[in-house]
Design a protein around this motif. Sequence first.
Motif, PDB file in Angstrom:
ATOM      1  N   TYR A   6      26.211  30.056 -29.662  1.00 47.26           N
ATOM      2  CA  TYR A   6      26.995  29.251 -28.739  1.00 47.26           C
ATOM      3  C   TYR A   6      26.902  29.762 -27.309  1.00 47.26           C
ATOM      4  CZ  TYR A   6      30.618  32.846 -28.892  1.00 47.26           C
ATOM      5  OH  TYR A   6      31.294  34.020 -28.796  1.00 47.26           O
ATOM      6  N   ARG A   7      26.498  30.998 -27.119  1.00 42.47           N
ATOM      7  CA  ARG A   7      26.366  31.529 -25.765  1.00 42.47           C
ATOM      8  C   ARG A   7      25.085  31.010 -25.107  1.00 42.47           C
ATOM      9  NH1 ARG A   7      28.096  37.022 -24.666  1.00 42.47           N
ATOM     10  NH2 ARG A   7      27.851  36.211 -22.575  1.00 42.47           N
ATOM     11  N   LEU A   8      24.210  30.402 -25.898  1.00 43.63           N
ATOM     12  CA  LEU A   8      23.032  29.741 -25.330  1.00 43.63           C
ATOM     13  C   LEU A   8      23.530  28.387 -24.863  1.00 43.63           C
ATOM     14  CD1 LEU A   8      20.433  30.576 -28.092  1.00 43.63           C
ATOM     15  CD2 LEU A   8      20.886  31.807 -25.986  1.00 43.63           C
ATOM     16  N   PHE A   9      24.171  28.381 -23.754  1.00 40.17           N
ATOM     17  CA  PHE A   9      25.070  27.311 -23.328  1.00 40.17           C
ATOM     18  C   PHE A   9      24.416  25.969 -23.105  1.00 40.17           C
ATOM     19  CE2 PHE A   9      29.184  26.285 -22.119  1.00 40.17           C
ATOM     20  CZ  PHE A   9      29.192  25.577 -20.943  1.00 40.17           C
ATOM     21  N   TYR A  10      23.273  25.931 -22.503  1.00 45.63           N
ATOM     22  CA  TYR A  10      22.630  24.654 -22.198  1.00 45.63           C
ATOM     23  C   TYR A  10      21.256  24.578 -22.835  1.00 45.63           C
ATOM     24  CZ  TYR A  10      26.106  23.648 -18.682  1.00 45.63           C
ATOM     25  OH  TYR A  10      27.276  23.381 -18.044  1.00 45.63           O
ATOM     26  N   TYR A  11      20.984  23.455 -23.425  1.00 44.61           N
ATOM     27  CA  TYR A  11      19.653  23.140 -23.914  1.00 44.61           C
ATOM     28  C   TYR A  11      19.222  21.930 -23.145  1.00 44.61           C
ATOM     29  CZ  TYR A  11      19.661  25.941 -28.068  1.00 44.61           C
ATOM     30  OH  TYR A  11      19.661  26.980 -28.929  1.00 44.61           O
ATOM     31  N   PHE A  12      17.992  21.789 -22.912  1.00 46.59           N
ATOM     32  CA  PHE A  12      17.553  20.485 -22.473  1.00 46.59           C
ATOM     33  C   PHE A  12      16.268  20.177 -23.186  1.00 46.59           C
ATOM     34  CE2 PHE A  12      15.670  23.144 -19.221  1.00 46.59           C
ATOM     35  CZ  PHE A  12      14.423  22.607 -19.039  1.00 46.59           C
ATOM     36  N   LEU A  13      16.160  18.937 -23.511  1.00 46.34           N
ATOM     37  CA  LEU A  13      15.020  18.439 -24.243  1.00 46.34           C
ATOM     38  C   LEU A  13      14.326  17.461 -23.351  1.00 46.34           C
ATOM     39  CD1 LEU A  13      17.677  18.456 -26.362  1.00 46.34           C
ATOM     40  CD2 LEU A  13      15.638  18.654 -27.769  1.00 46.34           C
ATOM     41  N   SER A  14      13.060  17.422 -23.491  1.00 47.90           N
ATOM     42  CA  SER A  14      12.366  16.598 -22.539  1.00 47.90           C
ATOM     43  C   SER A  14      11.117  16.006 -23.129  1.00 47.90           C
ATOM     44  CB  SER A  14      12.001  17.458 -21.343  1.00 47.90           C
ATOM     45  OG  SER A  14      11.362  16.694 -20.373  1.00 47.90           O
ATOM     46  N   SER A  15      10.933  14.776 -22.823  1.00 48.41           N
ATOM     47  CA  SER A  15       9.659  14.143 -23.097  1.00 48.41           C
ATOM     48  C   SER A  15       8.827  14.182 -21.829  1.00 48.41           C
ATOM     49  CB  SER A  15       9.882  12.695 -23.533  1.00 48.41           C
ATOM     50  OG  SER A  15      10.638  12.656 -24.705  1.00 48.41           O
ATOM     51  N   ALA A  16       9.452  14.419 -20.710  1.00 50.31           N
ATOM     52  CA  ALA A  16       8.780  14.578 -19.426  1.00 50.31           C
ATOM     53  C   ALA A  16       9.824  15.054 -18.427  1.00 50.31           C
ATOM     54  CB  ALA A  16       8.169  13.268 -18.975  1.00 50.31           C
ATOM     55  N   MET A  67      17.961  26.988 -22.302  1.00 50.24           N
ATOM     56  CA  MET A  67      16.744  27.006 -23.101  1.00 50.24           C
ATOM     57  C   MET A  67      16.153  25.607 -23.065  1.00 50.24           C
ATOM     58  SD  MET A  67      18.078  29.248 -26.319  1.00 50.24           S
ATOM     59  CE  MET A  67      16.544  29.055 -27.183  1.00 50.24           C
ATOM     60  N   VAL A  68      14.899  25.510 -23.431  1.00 48.29           N
ATOM     61  CA  VAL A  68      14.221  24.217 -23.458  1.00 48.29           C
ATOM     62  C   VAL A  68      13.504  24.067 -24.794  1.00 48.29           C
ATOM     63  CG1 VAL A  68      12.128  25.097 -22.358  1.00 48.29           C
ATOM     64  CG2 VAL A  68      12.677  22.684 -22.180  1.00 48.29           C
ATOM     65  N   THR A  69      13.378  22.833 -25.235  1.00 45.81           N
ATOM     66  CA  THR A  69      12.635  22.557 -26.460  1.00 45.81           C
ATOM     67  C   THR A  69      12.141  21.127 -26.454  1.00 45.81           C
ATOM     68  OG1 THR A  69      12.681  22.672 -28.871  1.00 45.81           O
ATOM     69  CG2 THR A  69      14.668  21.847 -27.797  1.00 45.81           C
ATOM     70  N   HIS A  70      11.120  20.886 -27.254  1.00 43.95           N
ATOM     71  CA  HIS A  70      10.660  19.532 -27.525  1.00 43.95           C
ATOM     72  C   HIS A  70      11.041  19.141 -28.957  1.00 43.95           C
ATOM     73  CE1 HIS A  70       8.579  18.665 -23.859  1.00 43.95           C
ATOM     74  NE2 HIS A  70       7.702  19.629 -23.986  1.00 43.95           N
ATOM     75  N   PHE A  71      11.836  19.966 -29.635  1.00 42.74           N
ATOM     76  CA  PHE A  71      12.206  19.675 -31.018  1.00 42.74           C
ATOM     77  C   PHE A  71      12.939  18.355 -31.148  1.00 42.74           C
ATOM     78  CE2 PHE A  71      12.625  24.329 -32.673  1.00 42.74           C
ATOM     79  CZ  PHE A  71      11.263  24.398 -32.851  1.00 42.74           C
ATOM     80  N   PRO A  72      12.617  17.599 -32.194  1.00 45.49           N
ATOM     81  CA  PRO A  72      13.457  16.453 -32.518  1.00 45.49           C
ATOM     82  C   PRO A  72      14.796  16.980 -33.053  1.00 45.49           C
ATOM     83  CG  PRO A  72      11.521  16.548 -33.982  1.00 45.49           C
ATOM     84  CD  PRO A  72      11.452  17.720 -33.055  1.00 45.49           C
ATOM     85  N   PHE A  73      15.811  16.146 -33.010  1.00 39.27           N
ATOM     86  CA  PHE A  73      17.144  16.554 -33.449  1.00 39.27           C
ATOM     87  C   PHE A  73      17.109  17.124 -34.866  1.00 39.27           C
ATOM     88  CE2 PHE A  73      21.354  15.650 -35.294  1.00 39.27           C
ATOM     89  CZ  PHE A  73      22.134  16.395 -34.413  1.00 39.27           C
ATOM     90  N   ARG A  74      16.337  16.517 -35.737  1.00 36.93           N
ATOM     91  CA  ARG A  74      16.298  16.939 -37.139  1.00 36.93           C
ATOM     92  C   ARG A  74      15.725  18.350 -37.321  1.00 36.93           C
ATOM     93  NH1 ARG A  74      11.076  16.490 -38.555  1.00 36.93           N
ATOM     94  NH2 ARG A  74       9.790  15.002 -37.439  1.00 36.93           N
ATOM     95  N   LEU A  75      15.020  18.883 -36.333  1.00 33.06           N
ATOM     96  CA  LEU A  75      14.456  20.229 -36.436  1.00 33.06           C
ATOM     97  C   LEU A  75      15.286  21.301 -35.724  1.00 33.06           C
ATOM     98  CD1 LEU A  75      10.594  19.672 -36.057  1.00 33.06           C
ATOM     99  CD2 LEU A  75      11.947  19.967 -38.145  1.00 33.06           C
ATOM    100  N   MET A  76      16.391  20.902 -35.126  1.00 32.76           N
ATOM    101  CA  MET A  76      17.220  21.905 -34.458  1.00 32.76           C
ATOM    102  C   MET A  76      17.828  22.837 -35.505  1.00 32.76           C
ATOM    103  SD  MET A  76      16.911  21.564 -31.239  1.00 32.76           S
ATOM    104  CE  MET A  76      18.282  22.437 -30.487  1.00 32.76           C
ATOM    105  N   PRO A  77      17.909  24.131 -35.201  1.00 31.40           N
ATOM    106  CA  PRO A  77      18.411  25.097 -36.184  1.00 31.40           C
ATOM    107  C   PRO A  77      19.894  24.876 -36.503  1.00 31.40           C
ATOM    108  CG  PRO A  77      18.001  26.139 -34.060  1.00 31.40           C
ATOM    109  CD  PRO A  77      17.515  24.739 -33.939  1.00 31.40           C
ATOM    110  N   PRO A  78      20.317  25.268 -37.696  1.00 31.93           N
ATOM    111  CA  PRO A  78      21.721  25.102 -38.092  1.00 31.93           C
ATOM    112  C   PRO A  78      22.696  25.729 -37.093  1.00 31.93           C
ATOM    113  CG  PRO A  78      20.407  25.774 -39.974  1.00 31.93           C
ATOM    114  CD  PRO A  78      19.510  25.846 -38.763  1.00 31.93           C
TER     115      PRO A  78
END
Length: 161
Positions: A6-16, A67-78
């Motif tokens: 939870y301390r990894l406060f912000y994620y952003f996902l991006s297709s571009a 942090m940043v990722t291109h993961f789809p929602f279904r692949l996000m860790p528990p």
Amino acid sequence: LQQPFYRLFYYFLSSAGTIWMQEILPLLLNGGDLTPIQTIPNWDRVPWLEEKRLAVIADTLTAPRAMVTHFPFRLMPPSFHASKAKVIYVMRNPKDILVSSYYFHQMAEFLDDPGTFDEFIEKFLDGNVMFGKWTDHVKGWRTAELGDRILFITYEEMCQV
């Protein structure tokens, strides 16, 4: 990761717009201080969730972290689902995603050769690219029940500011 997720406060996902958001978010989180932007590479300031060195990098960052990722929602860790992490989802016109992905696949040695542009269009539309169909990716995050923990913004909206 040594610190709670939870301390990894912000994620952003991006297709571009990934690199652009990797510049914007640290500025916001650091009160506009340019020092990190000028002294730390973006992949260390805002590490990738899918990167092997993530644990080493993430544990050196002070909260709030991004942090940043291109993961789809279904692949996000528990641990993401159990957290209060906030998400910024940057979307872009799918035609621009297609062209950008094609050239990225040509450049990135760790990805399969995209073939001709026409061949890549078929792969892209069929979802035979990393992380699957673009439409499924967007739909997965759009239907995720994250409430006010997620902000959707388009690349085109970012350009208007």
